[in-house]
Design a protein around this motif. Structure first.
Motif, PDB file in Angstrom:
ATOM      1  N   HIS A   1      -2.600   3.936 -14.114  1.00  0.00           N
ATOM      2  CA  HIS A   1      -2.020   3.892 -15.459  1.00  0.00           C
ATOM      3  C   HIS A   1      -1.355   2.524 -15.633  1.00  0.00           C
ATOM      4  O   HIS A   1      -0.673   2.045 -14.720  1.00  0.00           O
ATOM      5  N   PRO A   2      -1.532   1.876 -16.802  1.00  0.00           N
ATOM      6  CA  PRO A   2      -0.978   0.522 -16.984  1.00  0.00           C
ATOM      7  C   PRO A   2       0.527   0.427 -16.712  1.00  0.00           C
ATOM      8  O   PRO A   2       0.989  -0.552 -16.125  1.00  0.00           O
ATOM      9  N   GLU A   3       1.288   1.438 -17.117  1.00  0.00           N
ATOM     10  CA  GLU A   3       2.732   1.395 -16.875  1.00  0.00           C
ATOM     11  C   GLU A   3       3.042   1.489 -15.383  1.00  0.00           C
ATOM     12  O   GLU A   3       3.933   0.799 -14.883  1.00  0.00           O
ATOM     13  N   SER A   4       2.311   2.327 -14.668  1.00  0.00           N
ATOM     14  CA  SER A   4       2.525   2.455 -13.218  1.00  0.00           C
ATOM     15  C   SER A   4       2.178   1.151 -12.506  1.00  0.00           C
ATOM     16  O   SER A   4       2.866   0.756 -11.569  1.00  0.00           O
ATOM     17  N   VAL A   5       1.114   0.509 -12.953  1.00  0.00           N
ATOM     18  CA  VAL A   5       0.724  -0.764 -12.347  1.00  0.00           C
ATOM     19  C   VAL A   5       1.798  -1.816 -12.586  1.00  0.00           C
ATOM     20  O   VAL A   5       2.161  -2.576 -11.675  1.00  0.00           O
ATOM     21  N   GLN A   6       2.351  -1.864 -13.808  1.00  0.00           N
ATOM     22  CA  GLN A   6       3.412  -2.830 -14.108  1.00  0.00           C
ATOM     23  C   GLN A   6       4.663  -2.549 -13.271  1.00  0.00           C
ATOM     24  O   GLN A   6       5.309  -3.473 -12.779  1.00  0.00           O
ATOM     25  N   ILE A   7       4.993  -1.280 -13.098  1.00  0.00           N
ATOM     26  CA  ILE A   7       6.152  -0.919 -12.261  1.00  0.00           C
ATOM     27  C   ILE A   7       5.898  -1.332 -10.820  1.00  0.00           C
ATOM     28  O   ILE A   7       6.784  -1.871 -10.149  1.00  0.00           O
ATOM     29  N   TRP A   8       4.678  -1.096 -10.321  1.00  0.00           N
ATOM     30  CA  TRP A   8       4.317  -1.471  -8.949  1.00  0.00           C
ATOM     31  C   TRP A   8       4.439  -2.975  -8.736  1.00  0.00           C
ATOM     32  O   TRP A   8       5.031  -3.426  -7.748  1.00  0.00           O
ATOM     33  N   LEU A   9       3.911  -3.754  -9.688  1.00  0.00           N
ATOM     34  CA  LEU A   9       3.983  -5.212  -9.557  1.00  0.00           C
ATOM     35  C   LEU A   9       5.428  -5.707  -9.639  1.00  0.00           C
ATOM     36  O   LEU A   9       5.822  -6.622  -8.903  1.00  0.00           O
ATOM     37  N   ALA A  10       6.225  -5.107 -10.524  1.00  0.00           N
ATOM     38  CA  ALA A  10       7.638  -5.505 -10.629  1.00  0.00           C
ATOM     39  C   ALA A  10       8.388  -5.158  -9.348  1.00  0.00           C
ATOM     40  O   ALA A  10       9.233  -5.927  -8.887  1.00  0.00           O
TER      41      ALA A  10
ATOM     42  N   LEU B   1       0.823  -1.211   0.000  1.00  0.00           N
ATOM     43  CA  LEU B   1       0.000   0.000   0.000  1.00  0.00           C
ATOM     44  C   LEU B   1       0.858   1.263   0.000  1.00  0.00           C
ATOM     45  O   LEU B   1       0.535   2.248  -0.658  1.00  0.00           O
ATOM     46  N   ARG B   2       1.960   1.242   0.740  1.00  0.00           N
ATOM     47  CA  ARG B   2       2.865   2.403   0.752  1.00  0.00           C
ATOM     48  C   ARG B   2       3.527   2.594  -0.616  1.00  0.00           C
ATOM     49  O   ARG B   2       3.672   3.715  -1.105  1.00  0.00           O
ATOM     50  N   ALA B   3       3.917   1.485  -1.256  1.00  0.00           N
ATOM     51  CA  ALA B   3       4.521   1.577  -2.586  1.00  0.00           C
ATOM     52  C   ALA B   3       3.518   2.126  -3.593  1.00  0.00           C
ATOM     53  O   ALA B   3       3.874   2.934  -4.458  1.00  0.00           O
ATOM     54  N   ALA B   4       2.249   1.722  -3.478  1.00  0.00           N
ATOM     55  CA  ALA B   4       1.213   2.221  -4.394  1.00  0.00           C
ATOM     56  C   ALA B   4       1.018   3.732  -4.216  1.00  0.00           C
ATOM     57  O   ALA B   4       0.839   4.456  -5.196  1.00  0.00           O
ATOM     58  N   TYR B   5       1.067   4.203  -2.985  1.00  0.00           N
ATOM     59  CA  TYR B   5       0.900   5.634  -2.735  1.00  0.00           C
ATOM     60  C   TYR B   5       2.005   6.435  -3.431  1.00  0.00           C
ATOM     61  O   TYR B   5       1.742   7.449  -4.076  1.00  0.00           O
ATOM     62  N   TYR B   6       3.237   5.987  -3.299  1.00  0.00           N
ATOM     63  CA  TYR B   6       4.347   6.738  -3.872  1.00  0.00           C
ATOM     64  C   TYR B   6       4.423   6.613  -5.391  1.00  0.00           C
ATOM     65  O   TYR B   6       5.103   7.394  -6.040  1.00  0.00           O
ATOM     66  N   LEU B   7       3.701   5.646  -5.976  1.00  0.00           N
ATOM     67  CA  LEU B   7       3.623   5.543  -7.438  1.00  0.00           C
ATOM     68  C   LEU B   7       2.345   6.204  -7.972  1.00  0.00           C
ATOM     69  O   LEU B   7       1.990   6.012  -9.121  1.00  0.00           O
ATOM     70  N   ASN B   8       1.659   6.957  -7.125  1.00  0.00           N
ATOM     71  CA  ASN B   8       0.452   7.690  -7.516  1.00  0.00           C
ATOM     72  C   ASN B   8      -0.699   6.766  -7.906  1.00  0.00           C
ATOM     73  O   ASN B   8      -1.498   7.101  -8.770  1.00  0.00           O
ATOM     74  N   LEU B   9      -0.780   5.606  -7.305  1.00  0.00           N
ATOM     75  CA  LEU B   9      -1.844   4.650  -7.600  1.00  0.00           C
ATOM     76  C   LEU B   9      -2.876   4.647  -6.476  1.00  0.00           C
ATOM     77  O   LEU B   9      -2.521   4.469  -5.314  1.00  0.00           O
ATOM     78  N   PRO B  10      -4.160   4.823  -6.787  1.00  0.00           N
ATOM     79  CA  PRO B  10      -5.200   4.712  -5.763  1.00  0.00           C
ATOM     80  C   PRO B  10      -5.410   3.249  -5.379  1.00  0.00           C
ATOM     81  O   PRO B  10      -5.946   2.475  -6.158  1.00  0.00           O
ATOM     82  N   ALA B  11      -4.966   2.858  -4.197  1.00  0.00           N
ATOM     83  CA  ALA B  11      -5.049   1.468  -3.746  1.00  0.00           C
ATOM     84  C   ALA B  11      -6.134   1.340  -2.677  1.00  0.00           C
ATOM     85  O   ALA B  11      -6.277   2.209  -1.818  1.00  0.00           O
ATOM     86  N   PHE B  12      -6.871   0.256  -2.738  1.00  0.00           N
ATOM     87  CA  PHE B  12      -7.926  -0.026  -1.770  1.00  0.00           C
ATOM     88  C   PHE B  12      -7.692  -1.401  -1.180  1.00  0.00           C
ATOM     89  O   PHE B  12      -7.430  -2.366  -1.882  1.00  0.00           O
ATOM     90  N   GLY B  13      -7.784  -1.521   0.101  1.00  0.00           N
ATOM     91  CA  GLY B  13      -7.565  -2.808   0.767  1.00  0.00           C
ATOM     92  C   GLY B  13      -6.728  -2.555   1.991  1.00  0.00           C
ATOM     93  O   GLY B  13      -6.613  -1.434   2.453  1.00  0.00           O
ATOM     94  N   ALA B  14      -6.201  -3.499   2.553  1.00  0.00           N
ATOM     95  CA  ALA B  14      -6.166  -4.917   2.227  1.00  0.00           C
ATOM     96  C   ALA B  14      -7.407  -5.592   2.809  1.00  0.00           C
ATOM     97  O   ALA B  14      -7.604  -5.603   4.007  1.00  0.00           O
ATOM     98  N   VAL B  15      -8.225  -6.146   1.905  1.00  0.00           N
ATOM     99  CA  VAL B  15      -9.469  -6.785   2.284  1.00  0.00           C
ATOM    100  C   VAL B  15      -9.197  -8.244   2.622  1.00  0.00           C
ATOM    101  O   VAL B  15      -8.630  -8.967   1.806  1.00  0.00           O
ATOM    102  N   PRO B  16      -9.581  -8.703   3.806  1.00  0.00           N
ATOM    103  CA  PRO B  16      -9.379 -10.120   4.129  1.00  0.00           C
ATOM    104  C   PRO B  16     -10.317 -10.995   3.304  1.00  0.00           C
ATOM    105  O   PRO B  16     -11.510 -10.745   3.228  1.00  0.00           O
ATOM    106  N   LEU B  17      -9.761 -11.997   2.656  1.00  0.00           N
ATOM    107  CA  LEU B  17     -10.540 -12.970   1.909  1.00  0.00           C
ATOM    108  C   LEU B  17     -10.716 -14.223   2.766  1.00  0.00           C
ATOM    109  O   LEU B  17      -9.979 -14.416   3.736  1.00  0.00           O
TER     110      LEU B  17
END
Length: 192
Positions: free
Chosen positions: A111-120, A57-73
């Motif tokens: 943004h797709p590129e930001s999401v790919q960077i976040w996952l990497a 979640l912290r990494a998503a914030y710094y990559l400008n990604l709106p993250a929601f969760g962490a939802v327990p499954l």
């Protein structure tokens, strides 16, 4: 009267970057709410899972990604029974149980590129005992079907090029070659 010094006043103030680790991760707001990535994290250990969710979640914030969760499954519980010994001692058995905890983090309007960077980044800094599975959606502009129709002949040519290497349907040459080999003088001498 003497002034008493409390322990809090004597404590050294931590830097803001360190203080922020004790707070909830910062979050960005989604403008449209369109999902672009669902990241499912799995682990047998709850502390490791919670730590890595916080990190993601912290990494998503710094990559400008709106993250929601962490939802327990729902947790996955697996149980099995194994005999401790064999033959006549089969009645002495041992039971085992493994519980898998899961959390879901969803990225919206990313943004797709930001999401790919976040996952990497998460994969590069993966924490031990944590499994990750990501579903990523990418959206295209209107009219992508016409563009695919234009690219169809080039794609068909590439597929035909690969398919002719398989050669399963072309058995005529092989059958003739085997017949020639069986009728040859060399094969008759060795076989006869």
């Amino acid at each position: 009267m003497r002034h008493e010094v409390f322990p809090d006043e004597q404590a050294i103030r931590l830097p803001r970057a360190v203080q922020s680790l004790y707070l909830q991760p910062l979050r960005r707001q989604a403008d449209y709410g369109v999902p672009t990535c669902d990241l499912q994290l799995r682990s047998y250990s709850v502390p490791n899972l919670e730590f890595f969710c916080d990190f993601a979640l912290r990494a998503a914030y710094y990559l400008n990604l709106p993250a929601f969760g962490a939802v327990p499954l729902p947790k996955i519980t697996e149980r099995w029974t194994v005999p401790k010994s064999h033959f006549i001692f089969k009645k002495s058995q041992e039971n085992f149980e493994r519980i898998t905890r899961r959390r879901l983090i969803q990225i919206r309007d990313g943004h797709p590129e930001s999401v790919q960077i976040w996952l990497a980044f998460l994969q590069k800094h993966a924490y031990y005992g944590i499994g990750m599975k990501a579903n990523v959606w990418e959206y295209s502009k209107i009219g992508v079907g016409k563009e695919m129709d234009r690219e169809s002949p080039a794609m068909q040519a590439a597929i035909d090029e690969k398919m002719k290497l398989l050669g399963r349907d072309k058995t005529e040459g092989t059958v003739q070659k085997v017949q020639e080999l069986l009728e040859s003088e060399r094969f008759r001498v060795q076989g006869g």
